[in-house]
Write a protein that holds these residues in place. Structure first.
Motif, short mmCIF file in Angstrom:
data_model
loop_
_atom_site.label_atom_id
_atom_site.label_comp_id
_atom_site.label_asym_id
_atom_site.label_seq_id
_atom_site.Cartn_x
_atom_site.Cartn_y
_atom_site.Cartn_z
N SER A 63 0.60 11.43 -34.25
CA SER A 63 -0.38 12.51 -34.30
C SER A 63 -0.85 12.83 -32.89
CB SER A 63 -1.57 12.10 -35.18
OG SER A 63 -2.04 10.82 -34.84
N LYS A 68 -3.39 6.78 -35.60
CA LYS A 68 -4.70 6.66 -36.25
C LYS A 68 -4.61 5.95 -37.60
CE LYS A 68 -4.27 11.41 -38.05
NZ LYS A 68 -4.82 12.78 -37.96
N VAL A 69 -3.50 6.14 -38.31
CA VAL A 69 -3.38 5.50 -39.63
C VAL A 69 -3.23 3.99 -39.53
CG1 VAL A 69 -2.43 7.56 -40.71
CG2 VAL A 69 -0.87 5.86 -39.75
N ASP A 90 -4.83 10.91 -43.18
CA ASP A 90 -6.01 10.84 -42.32
C ASP A 90 -7.30 10.93 -43.13
OD1 ASP A 90 -5.77 13.46 -43.07
OD2 ASP A 90 -5.58 14.27 -41.05
N THR A 138 -12.72 12.92 -42.43
CA THR A 138 -11.33 12.80 -42.02
C THR A 138 -11.26 12.08 -40.68
OG1 THR A 138 -9.28 14.05 -41.72
CG2 THR A 138 -11.28 14.99 -40.77
N ASP A 165 -9.38 12.54 -37.19
CA ASP A 165 -8.54 13.27 -36.24
C ASP A 165 -8.88 12.92 -34.79
OD1 ASP A 165 -6.73 14.79 -37.75
OD2 ASP A 165 -8.28 16.25 -38.23
#
Length: 257
Positions: free
Chosen positions: A16, A22-23, A106, A195, A197
């Motif tokens: 990303s 991030k996951v 996300d 979320t 991001d």
């Protein structure tokens, strides 16, 4: 009542642009993706949950998480996410009754009870596309899109813009050839952002999980709203970040925004 097969496809990748990997960020010893999928598996209405990731070597770690949770994995195109969804769903359309629930990796606080409520709404009044994102009244990060396989197939065959291929349901949203409906909440909670991001998002999610898991492992989105309402310092962590910034950027590149 129609007999549908409800397949949840969780799209996830490590590359990303705004917050790489991030996951894989961890809270309470679990990656965000593992945390999210574990919550989704509590749904009573879903027939199956799979993860759709890319063929990139960097996403091997996502496969490892899926295997840990005994989830099927599909690996496909990194940039053509619509194609990835279509090919991931295709093998499950055995009786022409497949319905895809699109979930993104996300959204670690995804609420299985909300998934079930929306599936029940779809069962009672089927459309090509049911979503709580056409007119958002739920927090950003509780996005649920319910799509018939036939609608997904048509979008895959007709999509022409790069943005249609990057953002799975954009062609359906923009086209008049589909029967669509928005799922509204009684109270507008769209100002809340759940979320992940940006780094600020992760800080907030980490704090939410740590606080609510002191009370219960099975907290729902109302518990989250109540926590943020009572603790404005938490709410303010990421309040200035905008919804759908990635989509807006894609449309600007095409001169369509």
């Amino acid at each position: 009542m129609n007999s549908f097969f409800f397949l949840a496809i969780v799209q996830a990748r490590c590359n990303s642009s705004r917050l790489p990997k991030k996951v894989l960020k961890k809270v309470q010893g679990k990656t965000l993706l593992e945390f999210q999928c574990s919550r989704i598996l509590n749904s009573k209405k879903l027939n199956k949950v799979i993860i759709a990731t890319t063929k990139s070597k960097v996403d091997d770690s996502i496969v490892t998480i899926g295997n840990k949770l005994s989830l099927d994995i599909f690996r496909g195109s990194e940039k053509n996410v619509l194609e990835r969804y279509y090919k991931a769903a295709f093998p499950y359309n055995l009786s022409n009754n497949l319905v895809v629930i699109r979930l993104t990796g996300d959204c670690p606080l995804m609420d299985p009870e909300l998934i079930d409520v929306m599936i029940e709404d779809f069962e009672n009044n089927p459309v090509d596309y049911l979503s709580n994102t056409l007119t958002p009244t739920f927090p950003d990060g509780l996005d649920i899109e319910i799509i018939t396989f036939n609608a997904l197939k048509l979008a895959f065959e007709k999509a022409k813009y790069p943005s249609h291929k990057e953002h799975v349901t954009l062609y359906i949203k923009e086209s008049s050839e589909f029967k669509k409906r928005n799922f509204y909440n009684e109270i507008d909670y769209s100002k809340f952002r759940l979320t992940v991001d940006e780094e600020e998002d992760f800080v907030l999610i980490k704090n939410i999980i740590k606080e609510l898991e002191k009370l219960t492992k099975n907290f729902n989105y109302i518990d989250v709203i109540n926590l943020l309402t009572k603790n404005p310092d938490l709410f303010n962590i990421n309040k200035d970040l905008k919804r759908d910034s990635g989509l807006i950027l894609s449309l600007k590149k095409e001169g369509r925004a």
